[in-house]
Scaffold this motif. Structure first.
Motif, mmCIF file in Angstrom:
data_model
loop_
_atom_site.group_PDB
_atom_site.id
_atom_site.type_symbol
_atom_site.label_atom_id
_atom_site.label_comp_id
_atom_site.label_asym_id
_atom_site.label_seq_id
_atom_site.Cartn_x
_atom_site.Cartn_y
_atom_site.Cartn_z
ATOM 1 N N UNK A 36 0.068 -4.291 -9.238
ATOM 2 C CA UNK A 36 0.510 -3.304 -10.221
ATOM 3 C C UNK A 36 -0.597 -3.132 -11.240
ATOM 4 N N UNK A 37 -0.264 -3.418 -12.503
ATOM 5 C CA UNK A 37 -1.292 -3.369 -13.548
ATOM 6 C C UNK A 37 -1.510 -4.750 -14.163
ATOM 7 N N UNK A 38 -1.101 -5.804 -13.455
ATOM 8 C CA UNK A 38 -1.198 -7.164 -13.988
ATOM 9 C C UNK A 38 -2.361 -7.951 -13.399
ATOM 10 N N UNK A 39 -2.952 -7.456 -12.321
ATOM 11 C CA UNK A 39 -3.995 -8.218 -11.644
ATOM 12 C C UNK A 39 -5.386 -7.757 -12.030
ATOM 13 N N UNK A 40 -6.392 -8.220 -11.267
ATOM 14 C CA UNK A 40 -7.768 -7.784 -11.520
ATOM 15 C C UNK A 40 -7.885 -6.266 -11.369
ATOM 16 N N UNK A 41 -8.818 -5.658 -12.097
ATOM 17 C CA UNK A 41 -8.990 -4.200 -11.994
ATOM 18 C C UNK A 41 -10.434 -3.812 -12.300
ATOM 19 N N UNK A 42 -10.760 -2.607 -11.904
ATOM 20 C CA UNK A 42 -12.009 -1.963 -12.311
ATOM 21 C C UNK A 42 -11.669 -0.585 -12.852
ATOM 22 N N UNK A 43 -12.532 -0.058 -13.718
ATOM 23 C CA UNK A 43 -12.367 1.310 -14.225
ATOM 24 C C UNK A 43 -13.639 2.080 -13.905
ATOM 25 N N UNK A 44 -13.460 3.165 -13.140
ATOM 26 C CA UNK A 44 -14.591 3.999 -12.738
ATOM 27 C C UNK A 44 -14.539 5.324 -13.495
ATOM 28 N N UNK A 45 -15.700 5.950 -13.685
ATOM 29 C CA UNK A 45 -15.794 7.251 -14.366
ATOM 30 C C UNK A 45 -16.425 8.260 -13.414
ATOM 31 N N UNK A 46 -15.611 9.270 -13.055
ATOM 32 C CA UNK A 46 -16.013 10.288 -12.084
ATOM 33 C C UNK A 46 -16.402 11.583 -12.789
ATOM 34 N N UNK A 47 -17.254 12.344 -12.132
ATOM 35 C CA UNK A 47 -17.586 13.693 -12.615
ATOM 36 C C UNK A 47 -16.439 14.674 -12.368
ATOM 37 N N UNK A 48 -15.588 14.344 -11.391
ATOM 38 C CA UNK A 48 -14.490 15.245 -11.010
ATOM 39 C C UNK A 48 -13.233 14.377 -10.860
ATOM 40 N N UNK A 49 -12.054 14.889 -11.117
ATOM 41 C CA UNK A 49 -10.856 14.056 -10.950
ATOM 42 C C UNK A 49 -10.785 13.477 -9.533
ATOM 43 N N UNK A 50 -10.601 12.176 -9.404
ATOM 44 C CA UNK A 50 -10.577 11.557 -8.060
ATOM 45 C C UNK A 50 -9.356 11.957 -7.249
ATOM 46 N N UNK A 51 -8.435 12.654 -7.880
ATOM 47 C CA UNK A 51 -7.197 13.080 -7.222
ATOM 48 C C UNK A 51 -7.355 14.407 -6.472
ATOM 49 N N UNK A 52 -8.449 15.121 -6.704
ATOM 50 C CA UNK A 52 -8.581 16.462 -6.113
ATOM 51 C C UNK A 52 -8.895 16.378 -4.624
ATOM 52 N N UNK A 53 -8.097 17.062 -3.833
ATOM 53 C CA UNK A 53 -8.388 17.090 -2.399
ATOM 54 C C UNK A 53 -7.997 18.436 -1.801
ATOM 55 N N UNK A 54 -8.546 18.689 -0.633
ATOM 56 C CA UNK A 54 -8.364 19.971 0.039
ATOM 57 C C UNK A 54 -7.230 19.900 1.045
ATOM 58 N N UNK A 55 -7.114 18.779 1.761
ATOM 59 C CA UNK A 55 -6.071 18.676 2.789
ATOM 60 C C UNK A 55 -5.717 17.219 3.045
ATOM 61 N N UNK A 56 -4.501 17.017 3.564
ATOM 62 C CA UNK A 56 -3.997 15.690 3.946
ATOM 63 C C UNK A 56 -3.175 15.854 5.214
ATOM 64 N N UNK A 57 -3.443 15.010 6.214
ATOM 65 C CA UNK A 57 -2.692 15.130 7.464
ATOM 66 C C UNK A 57 -2.733 13.801 8.219
ATOM 67 N N UNK A 58 -1.806 13.608 9.138
ATOM 68 C CA UNK A 58 -1.851 12.435 10.006
ATOM 69 C C UNK A 58 -3.085 12.510 10.882
ATOM 70 N N UNK A 59 -3.631 11.332 11.197
ATOM 71 C CA UNK A 59 -4.871 11.315 11.977
ATOM 72 C C UNK A 59 -4.693 10.502 13.247
ATOM 73 N N UNK A 60 -5.368 10.925 14.286
ATOM 74 C CA UNK A 60 -5.342 10.197 15.554
ATOM 75 C C UNK A 60 -6.508 9.222 15.662
ATOM 76 N N UNK A 61 -7.478 9.346 14.769
ATOM 77 C CA UNK A 61 -8.656 8.469 14.823
ATOM 78 C C UNK A 61 -8.307 7.070 14.356
ATOM 79 N N UNK A 62 -9.226 6.140 14.599
ATOM 80 C CA UNK A 62 -9.109 4.814 14.030
ATOM 81 C C UNK A 62 -8.619 3.786 15.027
ATOM 82 N N UNK A 63 -8.844 2.526 14.685
ATOM 83 C CA UNK A 63 -8.441 1.429 15.560
ATOM 84 C C UNK A 63 -6.941 1.178 15.439
ATOM 85 N N UNK A 64 -6.395 0.476 16.413
ATOM 86 C CA UNK A 64 -4.958 0.202 16.442
ATOM 87 C C UNK A 64 -4.699 -1.283 16.707
ATOM 88 N N UNK A 65 -3.598 -1.787 16.171
ATOM 89 C CA UNK A 65 -3.128 -3.142 16.458
ATOM 90 C C UNK A 65 -2.142 -3.044 17.610
#
Ligand SMILES: [Fe+2]
Length: 400
Positions: A36-65
């Motif tokens: 949550x907000x009780x453990x170790x943390x870092x604070x980064x400073x971005x030129x652009x909001x890190x929340x901005x994105x163009x698209x989000x979708x399920x992906x078929x790539x990547x390894x599997x268990x």
């Protein structure tokens, strides 16, 4: 989570106005927090909001268990897997092959031949890799971390990153720590500093350099994120490497295993002296070249043992492992709790008088039982358990 580190420019106080001194544009905070907000943390400073994105979708790539399930015989036995027989090639984001797992850790081997062209985020745990072969650099919003053969790499859960390799021949032994990587508590004093008798010092870690060698503008915008073993593809509006500064405790590091300080006793010390890192439900140990025990009648080879609460996995890296015959680099042994284990027949006696060992290996001890994946069964050496069989004099029966 080694200690506090900072790179680039940061304001005097968190959560206050911070602008580009040239353009006057505001920088955007990203608080990267644990527990949550009780453990170790870092604070980064971005030129652009890190929340901005163009698209989000399920992906078929990547390894599997892929649990082996009922295909894996239930009988307790000592096991050996040959990572040389695992498929090699591709980028790390696809090339990881999970072999053994429980709810706390997933142990894998990756043999990538290419650098990642997209970023990866592991939402399931902290990734610890041991680089058995290859070199390159970790690229992340925290900066660039160069790495070499025989380094450990620690990449925090949720950290956007990719690995860029110098060549095509790479092999990584991986431990996904689902309950959190940490430095063993016994290594630290009350102030959090590493004690002088810890197995390493603050100076031994390779930390991110900002801006490093990363070309921020040409960096990929594509991120593949894994959470609950499902994959999501996100396309960001800008480069995730647009960070002008950060500080905190959470960031990727490299740690050369050669910096691990081994301990030797008058008589053989237990495997706990090899503990290097820890995570919930597991410890990671380093067996490094060292002088052996000093008592004139010492037996340097490990004693046979029944460590009844731990499953034990060893990844053999280099040198002649004192206790094993015919087990070379790239092999992975798995000795589950419930089966006494120890040196191969003859190794115990043969070690008497040895003054040093050149063995190099990484061991994982887990407190919860490990299960095998389908890929592990495919590269298992079934004769390994039988290598402890002996023939009883005057009998035709073999016993183990
Ligand atoms: Fe053991």
């Amino acid at each position: 989570m080694i200690d506090r580190w900072t790179q680039g420019s940061i304001p005097e106080k968190p959560h206050t106005v911070f602008r580009d001194p040239k353009s006057g544009a505001i920088f955007y905070e990203e608080c990267f927090t644990r527990m949550g907000f009780d453990g170790p943390y870092s604070i980064l400073y971005h030129r652009r909001p890190p929340t901005q994105e163009v698209s989000t979708e399920s992906a078929e790539r990547g390894f599997r268990l892929r649990p082996a399930g009922a295909a894996d015989p239930a009988a307790l036995r000592r096991r050996l897997f040959d990572s040389d027989r695992l498929a090699a090639g591709g980028a790390l984001i696809d090339a990881r092959t999970p072999l053994l797992f429980n709810a706390d850790v997933v142990i894998s081997v990756s043999r990538p031949s290419e650098s990642d062209s997209a970023f990866f985020v592991n939402g399931d745990g902290d990734d610890v890799y041991f680089v058995e072969a290859g070199s390159g650099r970790i690229e992340s919003p925290f900066g660039t971390v160069p790495f070499r053969k025989h380094d450990y790499l620690v990449i925090p859960k949720g950290c956007i990153h990719r690995l860029l390799f110098d060549g095509p021949a790479n092999r990584l032994f991986g431990i996904e720590c689902r309950r959190g990587f940490h430095v063993p508590a016994q290594f630290r004093n009350d102030a959090g500093q590493l004690k002088m008798d810890a197995a390493y010092t603050h100076r031994d870690f390779v930390r991110p350099t900002l801006p490093g060698t990363a070309d921020t503008e040409s960096a990929p915008r594509e991120v593949f994120a894994k959470k609950d073993d499902a994959w999501t593809r996100r396309v960001l509006a800008g480069s995730p490497l647009d960070v002008v500064g950060w500080d905190g405790y959470v960031y990727p590091v490299a740690f050369p295993i050669s910096k691990f300080q081994p301990k030797t006793g008058m008589i053989h010390l237990p495997p706990t002296i090899h503990i290097t890192f820890a995570s919930g439900g597991a410890v990671i140990c380093s067996f490094v070249p060292r002088v052996t025990d000093t008592h004139p009648n010492a037996i340097p080879c490990p004693y046979p043992h029944s460590s009844v609460d731990c499953d034990e996995v060893i990844f053999y890296v280099d040198g002649n492992f004192t206790s094993r015959r015919g087990v070379g680099p790239g092999a992975i042994s798995f000795h589950p709790a419930g089966v006494p284990h120890g040196p191969h027949p003859g190794a115990y006696e043969a070690s008497i008088g040895a003054k040093s060992t050149k063995e190099l290996a990484v061991m994982i001890d887990t407190f919860a039982p490990l299960r095998a994946t389908a890929e592990a069964l495919a590269v298992e050496s079934p004769e390994y358990h039988d290598s402890w069989k002996i023939r009883v004099e005057g009998s035709t029966t073999e016993i183990t």
